[in-house]
Scaffold this motif. Structure first.
Motif, mmCIF file in Angstrom:
data_model
loop_
_atom_site.group_PDB
_atom_site.id
_atom_site.type_symbol
_atom_site.label_atom_id
_atom_site.label_comp_id
_atom_site.label_asym_id
_atom_site.label_seq_id
_atom_site.Cartn_x
_atom_site.Cartn_y
_atom_site.Cartn_z
ATOM 1 N N VAL A 130 -19.131 -8.096 -23.849
ATOM 2 C CA VAL A 130 -19.060 -7.075 -23.736
ATOM 3 C C VAL A 130 -18.000 -7.000 -24.504
ATOM 4 C CG1 VAL A 130 -18.838 -5.424 -21.608
ATOM 5 C CG2 VAL A 130 -19.609 -7.419 -20.880
ATOM 6 N N ASN A 131 -16.820 -6.998 -24.728
ATOM 7 C CA ASN A 131 -15.663 -6.563 -25.514
ATOM 8 C C ASN A 131 -15.869 -5.920 -26.697
ATOM 9 O OD1 ASN A 131 -12.868 -4.846 -25.163
ATOM 10 N ND2 ASN A 131 -12.479 -6.297 -26.874
ATOM 11 N N GLN A 132 -17.245 -6.452 -26.992
ATOM 12 C CA GLN A 132 -17.836 -6.461 -28.587
ATOM 13 C C GLN A 132 -18.987 -5.343 -28.642
ATOM 14 O OE1 GLN A 132 -16.487 -7.362 -31.902
ATOM 15 N NE2 GLN A 132 -14.656 -8.116 -30.068
ATOM 16 N N LEU A 133 -19.170 -5.130 -27.105
ATOM 17 C CA LEU A 133 -20.628 -3.724 -27.171
ATOM 18 C C LEU A 133 -19.417 -2.870 -26.813
ATOM 19 C CD1 LEU A 133 -22.944 -6.657 -25.117
ATOM 20 C CD2 LEU A 133 -23.264 -5.247 -27.870
ATOM 21 N N VAL A 134 -18.493 -2.321 -26.728
ATOM 22 C CA VAL A 134 -17.862 -1.003 -26.638
ATOM 23 C C VAL A 134 -17.554 -0.282 -27.258
ATOM 24 C CG1 VAL A 134 -17.781 -1.748 -23.709
ATOM 25 C CG2 VAL A 134 -15.608 -2.406 -25.109
ATOM 26 N N ALA A 173 -11.906 -8.381 -17.340
ATOM 27 C CA ALA A 173 -12.604 -7.934 -17.158
ATOM 28 C C ALA A 173 -12.455 -6.565 -17.339
ATOM 29 C CB ALA A 173 -12.074 -8.461 -15.046
ATOM 30 N N PHE A 174 -14.524 -6.734 -16.405
ATOM 31 C CA PHE A 174 -15.290 -5.321 -16.867
ATOM 32 C C PHE A 174 -16.041 -5.237 -15.425
ATOM 33 C CE2 PHE A 174 -14.495 -5.982 -21.458
ATOM 34 C CZ PHE A 174 -14.094 -4.716 -21.866
ATOM 35 N N LEU A 175 -16.246 -4.238 -14.682
ATOM 36 C CA LEU A 175 -17.189 -3.703 -14.091
ATOM 37 C C LEU A 175 -18.242 -2.624 -14.250
ATOM 38 C CD1 LEU A 175 -15.180 -3.048 -10.443
ATOM 39 C CD2 LEU A 175 -16.269 -5.011 -11.430
ATOM 40 N N ALA A 176 -19.394 -2.772 -14.496
ATOM 41 C CA ALA A 176 -20.603 -2.480 -15.362
ATOM 42 C C ALA A 176 -20.590 -1.473 -14.068
ATOM 43 C CB ALA A 176 -21.602 -3.312 -15.685
ATOM 44 N N VAL A 177 -22.014 -0.093 -14.430
ATOM 45 C CA VAL A 177 -22.115 0.939 -13.078
ATOM 46 C C VAL A 177 -23.061 1.486 -13.410
ATOM 47 C CG1 VAL A 177 -21.723 2.525 -11.984
ATOM 48 C CG2 VAL A 177 -19.790 1.383 -12.458
ATOM 49 N N PHE A 178 -23.569 1.192 -12.688
ATOM 50 C CA PHE A 178 -25.749 1.069 -12.915
ATOM 51 C C PHE A 178 -26.013 2.601 -12.186
ATOM 52 C CE2 PHE A 178 -24.910 -2.852 -14.004
ATOM 53 C CZ PHE A 178 -25.923 -3.320 -15.637
ATOM 54 N N GLN A 179 -27.160 3.383 -12.236
ATOM 55 C CA GLN A 179 -27.233 4.033 -11.054
ATOM 56 C C GLN A 179 -28.831 3.322 -11.102
ATOM 57 O OE1 GLN A 179 -27.174 7.202 -13.844
ATOM 58 N NE2 GLN A 179 -25.831 8.400 -12.412
ATOM 59 N N ASP A 180 -29.305 3.259 -10.035
ATOM 60 C CA ASP A 180 -30.393 2.929 -9.931
ATOM 61 C C ASP A 180 -32.054 4.138 -9.734
ATOM 62 O OD1 ASP A 180 -32.823 1.709 -8.514
ATOM 63 O OD2 ASP A 180 -32.114 0.457 -7.216
ATOM 64 N N ILE A 231 -25.640 -4.664 -22.799
ATOM 65 C CA ILE A 231 -25.317 -4.717 -22.221
ATOM 66 C C ILE A 231 -25.966 -5.253 -20.820
ATOM 67 C CG2 ILE A 231 -23.383 -3.807 -20.581
ATOM 68 C CD1 ILE A 231 -22.043 -3.081 -22.217
ATOM 69 N N LYS A 232 -27.408 -4.749 -20.834
ATOM 70 C CA LYS A 232 -27.702 -5.146 -19.612
ATOM 71 C C LYS A 232 -28.654 -6.658 -19.919
ATOM 72 C CE LYS A 232 -31.113 -2.807 -17.391
ATOM 73 N NZ LYS A 232 -32.018 -1.696 -17.202
ATOM 74 N N ALA A 233 -28.599 -6.796 -21.079
ATOM 75 C CA ALA A 233 -29.025 -8.175 -21.383
ATOM 76 C C ALA A 233 -28.410 -9.494 -21.131
ATOM 77 C CB ALA A 233 -29.360 -7.857 -23.129
ATOM 78 N N LEU A 292 -32.993 0.197 -13.350
ATOM 79 C CA LEU A 292 -31.376 0.210 -13.891
ATOM 80 C C LEU A 292 -31.191 0.984 -14.753
ATOM 81 C CD1 LEU A 292 -30.748 -3.062 -11.918
ATOM 82 C CD2 LEU A 292 -30.080 -0.281 -10.914
ATOM 83 N N ARG A 293 -30.075 1.711 -14.837
ATOM 84 C CA ARG A 293 -29.243 2.830 -15.920
ATOM 85 C C ARG A 293 -28.500 2.503 -16.409
ATOM 86 N NH1 ARG A 293 -27.221 7.092 -18.141
ATOM 87 N NH2 ARG A 293 -27.187 8.236 -15.705
ATOM 88 N N LEU A 294 -27.976 1.469 -17.262
ATOM 89 C CA LEU A 294 -26.209 1.808 -16.998
ATOM 90 C C LEU A 294 -25.238 3.156 -17.276
ATOM 91 C CD1 LEU A 294 -23.787 -0.407 -17.229
ATOM 92 C CD2 LEU A 294 -24.765 -1.105 -19.395
ATOM 93 N N HIS A 295 -24.657 2.808 -15.961
ATOM 94 C CA HIS A 295 -24.216 4.804 -16.536
ATOM 95 C C HIS A 295 -22.683 4.609 -17.756
ATOM 96 C CE1 HIS A 295 -21.121 7.872 -15.522
ATOM 97 N NE2 HIS A 295 -22.438 8.652 -15.096
ATOM 98 N N SER A 296 -21.615 3.596 -16.860
ATOM 99 C CA SER A 296 -20.673 3.414 -17.525
ATOM 100 C C SER A 296 -20.030 1.772 -17.132
ATOM 101 C CB SER A 296 -19.724 4.456 -17.252
ATOM 102 O OG SER A 296 -19.161 4.221 -15.771
#
Length: 194
Positions: A60-64, A85-92, A132-134, A144-148
């Motif tokens: 993930v660090n390579q994708l931000v 760590a990362f927390l991914a925040v999705f909008q449903d 990141i979703k993949a 699901l849309r990855l917000h941040s």
């Protein structure tokens, strides 16, 4: 009230971290803080993913993209300073009423809860969402849309509010490589009192 303001002054964005894992209980507390925060019409449209294994965090660090106002050699964490760590925040988007206000409230709660445990954070919206979703095995979840994502770890540097010079909002590193974040003085943001 002064204690709350001091807490908020020290809960800055952090971009360099010690290689100490954030405990699972702290990550769960961050999600709990997001879960219980207010949201429009109590719709609860947000979902979360925890990214904590070293391999997944490194991927993930390579994708931000880190610190847009700084040169990459200054803004991107060195290999021994990356988040743990990362927390991914999705909008449903299958749920009614998805909006960025709810995501903003949740992100504020996540970062405040983390800081309550001494864990620094960096909210990141400049991300490779589909990749990141993949990585998370969610590529087929169209709703699901990855917000941040929120980078988390124990801070290795200071981050402080600095006086604004010539109206510039650009943050910078001082001589100690600590982040300085220019903020407008109160008299420039207070519009009126009636």
């Amino acid at each position: 009230m002064q204690d709350v303001l001091e807490f908020l002054r020290t809960r800055r964005t952090y971009r360099r971290f010690w290689p100490k894992p954030v405990p699972e209980a702290v990550l769960r507390a961050c999600i709990e803080a997001a879960r219980i925060v207010s949201c429009g019409a109590n719709r609860q449209t947000l979902k979360y993913a925890v990214i904590e294994t070293p391999a997944a965090v490194a991927a993930v660090n390579q994708l931000v993209r880190w610190a847009a106002y700084l040169p990459p050699d200054q803004g991107r964490p060195a290999p021994d300073e990356t988040p743990t760590a990362f927390l991914a925040v999705f909008q449903d988007e299958s749920l009614p009423g998805v909006n960025d206000t709810d995501a903003g409230l949740a992100l504020g709660s996540i970062t405040a809860a983390a800081w309550g445990y001494g864990v620094g954070s960096c909210i990141m919206g400049a991300i490779e969402s589909e990749q990141i979703k993949a990585l998370l095995g969610l590529a087929d979840q169209d709703r699901l849309r990855l917000h941040s994502v929120v980078a988390l770890g124990y801070p290795k540097h200071e981050s402080r509010v600095a006086p604004m010079e010539n109206g510039s909002v650009r943050y910078y590193l001082d001589e100690n490589r600590d982040y300085c974040v220019p903020k407008r003085p109160e008299e420039e943001i207070l519009l009126t009192t009636v």
